[in-house]
Design a protein around this motif. Sequence first.
Motif, short mmCIF file in Angstrom:
data_model
loop_
_atom_site.label_atom_id
_atom_site.label_comp_id
_atom_site.label_asym_id
_atom_site.label_seq_id
_atom_site.Cartn_x
_atom_site.Cartn_y
_atom_site.Cartn_z
N GLU A 1 43.35 37.36 46.62
CA GLU A 1 44.30 38.22 45.93
C GLU A 1 44.02 38.24 44.42
OE1 GLU A 1 48.43 38.31 46.86
OE2 GLU A 1 48.16 37.29 48.78
N TYR B 1 41.09 40.67 43.88
CA TYR B 1 41.51 42.06 43.98
C TYR B 1 42.37 42.44 42.77
CZ TYR B 1 39.90 42.98 48.74
OH TYR B 1 39.13 43.21 49.85
N PHE B 2 43.25 41.56 42.35
CA PHE B 2 44.15 41.86 41.24
C PHE B 2 43.36 42.07 39.95
CE2 PHE B 2 47.06 40.97 37.77
CZ PHE B 2 48.23 41.58 38.18
N THR B 3 42.35 41.24 39.71
CA THR B 3 41.59 41.32 38.47
C THR B 3 40.65 42.51 38.44
OG1 THR B 3 41.66 38.90 38.27
CG2 THR B 3 40.03 40.07 36.94
N ARG C 1 42.90 46.38 39.87
CA ARG C 1 44.24 46.83 39.47
C ARG C 1 44.21 48.13 38.67
NH1 ARG C 1 43.15 42.48 36.02
NH2 ARG C 1 43.48 42.84 33.78
N SER D 1 44.20 48.82 46.84
CA SER D 1 44.16 47.37 47.00
C SER D 1 45.52 46.73 46.79
CB SER D 1 43.16 46.77 45.99
OG SER D 1 43.58 47.04 44.67
N SER D 2 46.57 47.55 46.57
CA SER D 2 47.88 46.98 46.28
C SER D 2 48.40 46.15 47.45
CB SER D 2 48.87 48.10 45.94
OG SER D 2 49.00 49.00 47.02
N THR E 1 47.51 42.44 47.31
CA THR E 1 48.01 41.58 46.23
C THR E 1 49.53 41.46 46.23
OG1 THR E 1 48.05 43.45 44.68
CG2 THR E 1 46.03 42.15 44.77
N LEU F 1 50.87 37.79 45.44
CA LEU F 1 50.60 37.41 44.05
C LEU F 1 51.51 38.17 43.09
CD1 LEU F 1 48.96 35.96 41.89
CD2 LEU F 1 47.25 37.78 42.05
N GLU F 2 51.65 39.47 43.30
CA GLU F 2 52.53 40.26 42.44
C GLU F 2 53.97 39.79 42.56
OE1 GLU F 2 52.07 44.46 42.94
OE2 GLU F 2 49.90 44.35 42.95
N LEU G 1 45.07 33.96 36.20
CA LEU G 1 44.54 35.32 36.01
C LEU G 1 43.85 35.45 34.66
CD1 LEU G 1 47.54 37.35 37.47
CD2 LEU G 1 45.30 37.02 38.51
#
Length: 614
Positions: free
Chosen positions: A398, A401-403, A406, A412-413, A416, A419-420, A534
Amino acid sequence: MGSRPQPPNLRQEEGRLLHAALVEQEEDEEDEEGSEESSNDSTSRAEPLTMPTFDVPYFRYIDDEGTEGEEEWSSSRSLSSIDEDSSTDSVVSDRFVVVSGTPEKILEHLLNDLTLEEDQGTSQGKESDTLLDDFLLTYPVFMSTSDLCQALLGHYCTKRHRGKEDRKEAVERKQKVLHLVSQWMALCRDFLRDDEHVKLFMKTLYRYVLDDLYEHPSLDKDVRELQKLYQLHRTHTVDNYSPQRKSKALFHQSSLKENRLQSRGTQRENKEVLCHVYITMDSFLSMRAHGGVVAQELLQAVAERMDVPLGELVLVAVTYNGGRLLLQPQDRVFSDSLRPVGRLHVCRKDLGEVLNPFTDNSELQQRTARMLSLNTWDVAVALTNFDWTIFASIHEQELVYFTFSRHSSSSSSSHTVALELLLQRCNEVQLWVMTEVLLCPTLCKRVQLIKKFIKIAAHCKAQRNLNCFFAIIMGLTTAAVSRLSQTWEKMPGKFKKLFTELETVTDPSLNHKAYRDSFKKMKAPKIPFPPLLLKDITFIHEGNKTFHDNLVNFEKLHMIAETVRLIRQCQKDPMGNGITQKSSTEVRAYIDDLHIIDNQQTLFELSHRLEPRA
């Protein structure tokens, strides 16, 4: 058996493999035979080790033309020569010696060095396992899932382009591909559950393995592993078939039910989300709900919390273009992407306006009294249990994908969500601390409230929950709260000292050294501060090139994998140091539905109303 047609694009893939930019170290067979006859003297292999290399964990890049251009490669790690005592066989016996390459060549090298069960446990096997983990955690950075599926099918189906391979080599190559696929599915199945490319890939690969089973009976164990992973059930009623038809019959009589791959709707409904239901223009209730929650359920929870009859309320979604949508009782609140249909507001049916619970001073007094009546340890336990429920469901990937995704697309939401959710919870706890303090009307009770939050922060740290610990301390150090000089002057010296000690842990100087040292000493399981993780990954990403001359900088990806593996380490509980505890029902209900003001201007107005500027 007849030759199997290659999967689509495999011929193009094979051509790309021929042009991969890896440095291949050719070994002289005569020298190798001579070294075997000698008494394993390592000096016979010392010459290649005199060349300059990069200090990377698994690959070593040897520049036969000299050291020109090395500065560009040193972005992720400084240059170093091989240590004098590093002249071991394992260093030079690797067929490929690289720090970067095309995605296809990296996969080929990975499969060549992959160790099967008999080699696991050795130092070479451990390095191979770690390298495989690096690849599987970070492959979305440089290739799509579809491309990876295509490349794996290519390695399974086609023979190597250099020379011939005997029966044993063919089986070993197929087993290595299946081993990699098994590890991939075990690591990333939650992200791949709804990927149509993966579903098609697995069915195709399963068919190919069954086709090969008659020719290569040793693949039977791998077939069972695929069945175990995906609950693919096959019948064993094909003994009456001829050998030529056995493999086809075995495939056609196999059950391809993938019970583990749940439907998208069921999966969405089982997901937990934090739902913001605004009860004024500036404040909301943060409520934990399931992904399939309907308007009636949310209204019921809000009515109970605000002590308002359910029949008087309606739920309105304010869309992003300013429109208003009245939600019917059975309307779903969240879309398939687990995003709300709009900003949710609770309004009165008769007046059509939002609630305003902050005008009545008696309600504020009652609110403060309720918070002061709660046991600080129980509050910390409830906060930690809430955070752990979210953190335990976070996958290491996650963070990748987030890094990296985004800003690119919303596709890809779904990868994550957890994590979000934890990042959102951290922000909400900070706002909750500010809201509670700034809505406390009397000075003496405000002092008691801050003392209570300091104790809760200390308890969260003791319970190894650095997420809530940071959030509470940041809430107390924001300008709207820290400017309340009269309140802080009334604080007892003991609590001032404790707060200073806790605040030191959040000091960002020296790259958050105080936090890192404190966190390192904590036993797992533990909850880290996600924004700092992050930040570390973003620093690695922005400080190092992902590609160099169209080749993947795998050393950068290794550093990212090392960082995201911290999630896995924090979630483990090898010593039975369980992080969750029992908390009272009253406290849990209070913590699950936090009442928060999220407007900074409103918070500052409340602060100046409590203690006007001199």
